[in-house]
Structure formats: structure tokens, C-alpha cells
Design a protein around this motif. Structure first.
Motif, PDB file in Angstrom:
ATOM      1  N   THR A 147      -2.767  -1.951  -0.713  1.00 34.13           N
ATOM      2  CA  THR A 147      -3.854  -1.396   0.121  1.00 34.13           C
ATOM      3  C   THR A 147      -4.263   0.001  -0.317  1.00 34.13           C
ATOM      4  O   THR A 147      -5.308   0.497   0.094  1.00 34.13           O
ATOM      5  CB  THR A 147      -3.442  -1.311   1.604  1.00 34.13           C
ATOM      6  N   GLY A 148      -3.408   0.660  -1.109  1.00 35.94           N
ATOM      7  CA  GLY A 148      -3.693   2.028  -1.490  1.00 35.94           C
ATOM      8  C   GLY A 148      -3.105   3.048  -0.533  1.00 35.94           C
ATOM      9  O   GLY A 148      -3.386   4.253  -0.642  1.00 35.94           O
ATOM     10  N   ALA A 149      -2.286   2.596   0.418  1.00 40.62           N
ATOM     11  CA  ALA A 149      -1.637   3.520   1.355  1.00 40.62           C
ATOM     12  C   ALA A 149      -0.748   4.499   0.597  1.00 40.62           C
ATOM     13  O   ALA A 149      -0.272   4.208  -0.502  1.00 40.62           O
ATOM     14  CB  ALA A 149      -0.810   2.742   2.381  1.00 40.62           C
ATOM     15  N   ASP A 150      -0.516   5.646   1.200  1.00 38.97           N
ATOM     16  CA  ASP A 150       0.292   6.684   0.564  1.00 38.97           C
ATOM     17  C   ASP A 150       1.783   6.471   0.772  1.00 38.97           C
ATOM     18  O   ASP A 150       2.598   6.863  -0.068  1.00 38.97           O
ATOM     19  CB  ASP A 150      -0.098   8.055   1.132  1.00 38.97           C
ATOM     20  N   MET A 151       2.137   5.864   1.888  1.00 39.03           N
ATOM     21  CA  MET A 151       3.547   5.678   2.201  1.00 39.03           C
ATOM     22  C   MET A 151       3.722   4.567   3.213  1.00 39.03           C
ATOM     23  O   MET A 151       2.740   4.047   3.768  1.00 39.03           O
ATOM     24  CB  MET A 151       4.176   6.975   2.725  1.00 39.03           C
ATOM     25  N   VAL A 152       4.962   4.224   3.472  1.00 37.91           N
ATOM     26  CA  VAL A 152       5.289   3.269   4.527  1.00 37.91           C
ATOM     27  C   VAL A 152       6.312   3.918   5.454  1.00 37.91           C
ATOM     28  O   VAL A 152       7.059   4.807   5.046  1.00 37.91           O
ATOM     29  CB  VAL A 152       5.870   1.954   3.968  1.00 37.91           C
ATOM     30  N   GLU A 153       6.315   3.457   6.686  1.00 42.30           N
ATOM     31  CA  GLU A 153       7.395   3.792   7.617  1.00 42.30           C
ATOM     32  C   GLU A 153       8.128   2.491   7.902  1.00 42.30           C
ATOM     33  O   GLU A 153       7.544   1.544   8.449  1.00 42.30           O
ATOM     34  CB  GLU A 153       6.888   4.408   8.911  1.00 42.30           C
ATOM     35  N   ILE A 154       9.377   2.435   7.536  1.00 41.34           N
ATOM     36  CA  ILE A 154      10.149   1.207   7.693  1.00 41.34           C
ATOM     37  C   ILE A 154      10.669   1.097   9.122  1.00 41.34           C
ATOM     38  O   ILE A 154      11.302   2.017   9.646  1.00 41.34           O
ATOM     39  CB  ILE A 154      11.311   1.165   6.693  1.00 41.34           C
ATOM     40  N   HIS A 155      10.397  -0.043   9.727  1.00 40.03           N
ATOM     41  CA  HIS A 155      10.809  -0.320  11.097  1.00 40.03           C
ATOM     42  C   HIS A 155      12.315  -0.544  11.140  1.00 40.03           C
ATOM     43  O   HIS A 155      12.835  -1.481  10.541  1.00 40.03           O
ATOM     44  CB  HIS A 155      10.064  -1.568  11.585  1.00 40.03           C
TER      45      HIS A 155
END
Length: 241
Positions: A147-155
């Protein structure tokens, strides 16, 4: 050293529970105390139904937060418009159900690829970095990178709620595997949901999480010990990881 972002939604929940013209406790004041306690960022979730955090809160926080303001929100046109105007330091896109008490799971980025990518592009056009709140799953990690997102937050909810030792270890391994994959794909990695003063110790020596997002545990501790002390205690635990 990993950062600590403090979610003050539950302060607003307490305020809204009284109703009427009651204006306390104020999440803006709580954010100030959290920063005094060492918070590296302040997190608020502006929900579509405005059940706790209000528009007034996010705009005041934008003016007063000295660290970083992180806005959690659904990928709707209304929220994207608010975020573009507000310009928080980070937007975290999350799934949202009106019937849930708190966010129940990660965003299905793969299933909502088109909608998510459009939201990421719109936020990037407003110079707002984007994180995606996802379950620790390789498919979702790869879809997030696409998607081009900068980061993820893992649940981290499944890990925190697991009571069987074997299951807990497996859930933790899923988090670390997902974090390593995300880093390999060039994504920043945050983690949050359900983390507390006990579970944070599992991350000792891992060095794979850039920032922990913690709310309920800290606010619960703050009810007895005060916000500044509660945040400082958690910050000290993270320093020891």
C-alpha cells in the motif's frame, strides 16, 4: 531503545461517562502529564461515533503535545479530511465497529487493499505518515508494504490474552516473526493492544519494536498512582528491555 506512545482514550471515556456539561478528566491534561512522565508520543482514537475522544480534543492536542501526536482512525472520507487538516505526526489506520468496546483485531489490508491504498495516498498527499494496525500475519505484512504505508503496528492482543504457556509463546513468536518481516520490507514496526507492566518484559533483548503503544494498563495504574508516575514506571521498564 524503543519508544513509548501513551493512549489517553480511557481518560476521555471517564469524562464522557458523566455526560452533560462535565468537562473532566481532560485527556489534554492527561497527555501533558504523560509527557512529563517520559512519553515519546500521545495516541488518541477519534472514532466515528465520538464515544470518547472528541474533535475538540484532537485539535487542542495538536497545539499542546510537545512529543508526537498519533491519531488512530478508520479509513473514511470524514476522518481523512480531519487528518489532512490536523496534520498529526502519524495516522494509524484501524478497523472500527460501532458495537466493540475496543478495537478487536487488525485491519484486513489484503481484503481492503484498494480502500487502504487510497487512504494512504490521500494522507501522504497531506504530508502525513501512515501506519496500519494489523495482526501478526505475513500476508497482512506484505499487503501493508504494497500500500505504500510507512509502518505497521502489530496487534498484540492475542499474545496478551493467552493464558496457556505454549499458546502465549506461539503468539509471541508470531509477533517477532511479523516484526522481522516488516523490517525486511522497509516498514517501521510499532506494537500495541493489551500490553501491560507484566507482558512488556517478554520483549527484553528482542530490539525489534520501534515503539510500544499502551493505554489501558497505564491509565488503570494512573487511577491509583497518578498519570506521570504510571508512565514513568512503564518507561523505565522499556528502558530495561
Amino acid at each position: 531503545m524503543a519508544g513509548l506512545a501513551v493512549n489517553v482514550d480511557h481518560i476521555a471515556t471517564l469524562r464522557q461517562a458523566r455526560g452533560g456539561a462535565t468537562a473532566y478528566p481532560d485527556p489534554v491534561h492527561a497527555a501533558l502529564l504523560a509527557e512529563l512522565g517520559g512519553a515519546d508520543g500521545i495516541v488518541v482514537h477519534l472514532r466515528e461515533d465520538r464515544r470518547h475522544i472528541q474533535d475538540r480534543d484532537v485539535y487542542l492536542l495538536r497545539k499542546t503535545v510537545q512529543s508526537r501526536l498519533i491519531l488512530e482512525m478508520a479509513a473514511t472520507d470524514e476522518m481523512i479530511s480531519i487528518a489532512a487538516d490536523l496534520r498529526p505526526d502519524l495516522v494509524t489506520l484501524v478497523p472500527e465497529k460501532r458495537t466493540e468496546l475496543t478495537t478487536e483485531g487488525g485491519l484486513d489490508v489484503r481484503g481492503l487493499a484498494e480502500v487502504t491504498q487510497k487512504a494512504v495516498e490521500s494522507l501522504h498527499s497531506a504530508a502525513v505518515p501512515v501506519s496500519l494496525f494489523i495482526d501478526p500475519d505475513a500476508i497482512q505484512i506484505r499487503a501493508s508494504a504494497d500500500t505504500g504505508a510507512d509502518m505497521v503496528e502489530i496487534h498484540t492482543g492475542a499474545f496478551c490474552e493467552a493464558s496457556d504457556p505454549g499458546d502465549k509463546k506461539a503468539q509471541f513468536s508470531a509477533i517477532t516473526d511479523a516484526a522481522h518481516l516488516a523490517h525486511e520490507l522497509g516498514l517501521g514496526v510499532n506494537a500495541g493492544h493489551g500490553l501491560c507492566y507484566n507482558t512488556i518484559g517478554w520483549f527484553a533483548g528482542t530490539r525489534i519494536i520501534d515503539e510500544f503503544s499502551i493505554g489501558h494498563s497505564i491509565v488503570s495504574r494512573a487511577a491509583l498512582a497518578g498519570m506521570e508516575k504510571a508512565v514513568r514506571e512503564m518507561r523505565n521498564l522499556i528502558k530495561e528491555l
